[in-house]
Design an enzyme around this catalytic site. Structure first.
Site, PDB file in Angstrom:
ATOM      1  N   HIS A   1     -13.120   2.354  -0.294  1.00 54.83           N
ATOM      2  CA  HIS A   1     -13.121   1.304   0.748  1.00 54.83           C
ATOM      3  C   HIS A   1     -13.693  -0.015   0.214  1.00 54.83           C
ATOM      4  CE1 HIS A   1     -13.396   4.561   4.129  1.00 54.83           C
ATOM      5  NE2 HIS A   1     -12.146   4.181   3.965  1.00 54.83           N
TER       6      HIS A   1
ATOM      7  N   ARG B   1     -12.580  14.997   7.490  1.00 53.42           N
ATOM      8  CA  ARG B   1     -13.363  15.383   6.306  1.00 53.42           C
ATOM      9  C   ARG B   1     -14.803  15.680   6.687  1.00 53.42           C
ATOM     10  NH1 ARG B   1     -11.731  10.126   3.481  1.00 53.42           N
ATOM     11  NH2 ARG B   1      -9.500  10.419   3.248  1.00 53.42           N
TER      12      ARG B   1
ATOM     13  N   ARG C   1      -2.496  -2.110  -3.576  1.00 52.18           N
ATOM     14  CA  ARG C   1      -3.731  -1.349  -3.368  1.00 52.18           C
ATOM     15  C   ARG C   1      -3.685  -0.107  -4.265  1.00 52.18           C
ATOM     16  NH1 ARG C   1      -5.132   3.166   0.847  1.00 52.18           N
ATOM     17  NH2 ARG C   1      -7.356   3.324   0.438  1.00 52.18           N
TER      18      ARG C   1
ATOM     19  N   GLU D   1      -8.187  -5.489   4.923  1.00 51.77           N
ATOM     20  CA  GLU D   1      -8.069  -5.094   3.515  1.00 51.77           C
ATOM     21  C   GLU D   1      -6.872  -5.773   2.856  1.00 51.77           C
ATOM     22  OE1 GLU D   1      -8.795  -1.111   5.193  1.00 51.77           O
ATOM     23  OE2 GLU D   1      -9.547  -0.592   3.206  1.00 51.77           O
TER      24      GLU D   1
ATOM     25  N   ASN E   1       0.878  -1.175   0.000  1.00 49.42           N
ATOM     26  CA  ASN E   1       0.000   0.000   0.000  1.00 49.42           C
ATOM     27  C   ASN E   1       0.910   1.218   0.000  1.00 49.42           C
ATOM     28  OD1 ASN E   1      -1.830   2.018   0.394  1.00 49.42           O
ATOM     29  ND2 ASN E   1      -2.790   1.096   2.194  1.00 49.42           N
TER      30      ASN E   1
END
Ligand code: ADP
Length: 402
Positions: free
Chosen positions: A179, A240, A90, A383, A8
């Site tokens: 996601h 956010r 990823r 993940e 990642n």
């Protein structure tokens, strides 16, 4: 044994995990960070061994991969013994091009790079990581696994923004959602855990981490999700704003003289729980609220209100609901947030059991009452494992290429 290395990659760091695919267990994890700075930092932990750390200059990603290879050679496990069969990467943004995991060749790499306009913080960094990883591991296939591709099953009605169609098409403006690896992993894991057929389940996944998103999963397919063109849309997150009237931006530009870049920073980095309370870490906000801090409690109320709105919305889009899944840092760990988010939804057949919800636990578990019509579960996300599974399936030819 066969192993997959999952990468990642960010602009100044990358995380890695080596996974034994026969047992789906972690063989090693690590992080190389502060790439390009005066002093870089690397951390490596082989399963069952102590963590090893180093501080040294790491000028670029290629140097970072050399540091990682040296860490494997010195601290184990030896990559030759692990039988590395592929590297899985990823990739945040796959646009409308990538419907699923894809073996990386020069053309695919160029396409990932071309999607940088849609994910300027992520895709260029992934490209750097992929180039360096292909140099370090030229003998095995590299596979890109996209955060967006699980949501490529959304119908046009769900992904289209109501703006001029020609303009939207010219600039690839639509909802993509993110996601995806997590939503796919936990929705499948929930069905397996409950021993119910995925194809028959209507599920809402609440991925609540620093970034947060909701996904409506119908029979294993994503039919709606709260993030949009970018990960800014949807739930209240750590930093956010999530959903906001776009006219707020015009207003702040005209009245407060804020530039586009300042507004971008405001909404992506200085809003959410950070904007509301001065602290973006949910643990701190929760602790403050428990201690009686009214500002923190008011922020949590905004956070819960937004989640409840999406749950109601997605029950309508799914035409019913069987399972709610909580996952990621906040969803897995905070009984207070889970209870707050679902409070008042008992009339929909959503009923938490405090004796199941409150205690902290690491494993998958049911937290609703036996009488609850909707089964509420906590499923730890993984993940990296999802990326490794998709990588292996791709090189074995058991998923169709895009
Ligand atoms: P990321 O989006 O960075 O992958 P994570 O899924 O790791 O995020 O989630 C990070 C968030 O989880 C942080 O806001 C952290 O405070 C929160 N978190 C972790 N443990 C707890 C806890 N016990 N209670 C509440 N929040 C928690």
């Amino acid at each position: 044994m066969s192993a997959v290395l999952v990468i990642n990659s960010g602009s100044s760091s990358f995380k890695y995990q080596l996974i034994d695919m026969d047992t789906e267990t972690e063989l090693a994890t690590g992080l190389v960070e502060r790439i390009g700075e005066a002093t870089g930092h690397a951390r490596h932990a082989a399963a069952g061994s102590a963590r090893v750390e180093q501080t040294l200059p790491i000028p670029d990603h290629t140097a970072g991969f050399a540091v990682m290879l040296a860490a494997f050679a010195v601290n184990g496990p030896r990559l030759t013994d692990a039988n590395l069969v592929a590297v899985g990467h990823r990739v945040v943004q796959g646009g409308s091009i990538f419907q699923g995991p894809t073996v990386i060749d020069d053309e695919v790499l160029a396409q990932i790079s071309d999607l940088s306009d849609l994910a300027p913080l992520h895709n260029p960094a992934h490209v750097q990581g992929i180039i360096a990883a292909r140099e370090s591991f030229p003998e095995v296939p590299h596979v890109a696994v996209f955060d967006t591709s699980f949501h490529q099953t959304l119908a046009p009605a769900a992904y289209t923004y109501a703006i001029n169609t020609a303009l939207a098409a010219e600039h690839s403006i639509r909802r993509y959602g993110f996601h995806g690896s997590s939503h796919k992993f936990v929705s499948e894991a929930a069905a397996a855990f409950l021993d119910r057929p995925l194809a028959e389940l209507k599920t809402i996944v609440l991925h609540l981490g620093n970034g947060a998103s909701v996904c409506a999963v119908d029979g294993g397919r994503s039919i709606d999700t709260s993030m949009g063109l970018t990960p800014l849309q949807g739930l209240v997150m750590g930093t956010r704003s999530g959903d906001i009237d776009p006219a707020v931006l015009f207003h702040l530009h005209r009245k407060a003289g804020m530039s586009i870049d300042e507004l971008d920073t405001l909404l992506n980095k200085q809003s959410g729980m950070l904007g509301l309370t001065g602290n973006g870490d949910m643990r701190d906000v929760e602790d403050a609220a428990v201690a009686g801090d009214e500002v923190a409690q008011a922020a949590l109320d905004v956070y819960y209100h937004r989640i409840r709105g999406y749950v109601g919305n997605y029950i309508a889009q799914l035409g019913g609901l069987d399972v709610i899944v909580f996952t990621a840092g906040v969803g897995e760990n905070s009984g207070i947030v889970r209870a707050g988010a679902l409070a008042g939804l008992e009339f929909l057949g959503i009923e938490l059991d405090p004796a199941r919800n409150d205690p902290f636990a690491r494993e998958a578990r049911v937290i609703s009452t036996d009488a609850s019509k909707v089964t509420v579960v906590v499923i730890p996300t993984n993940e990296e494992l999802e990326i490794a599974r998709q990588t292996l399936a791709t090189i074995n030819g058991s998923v169709s290429p895009t």
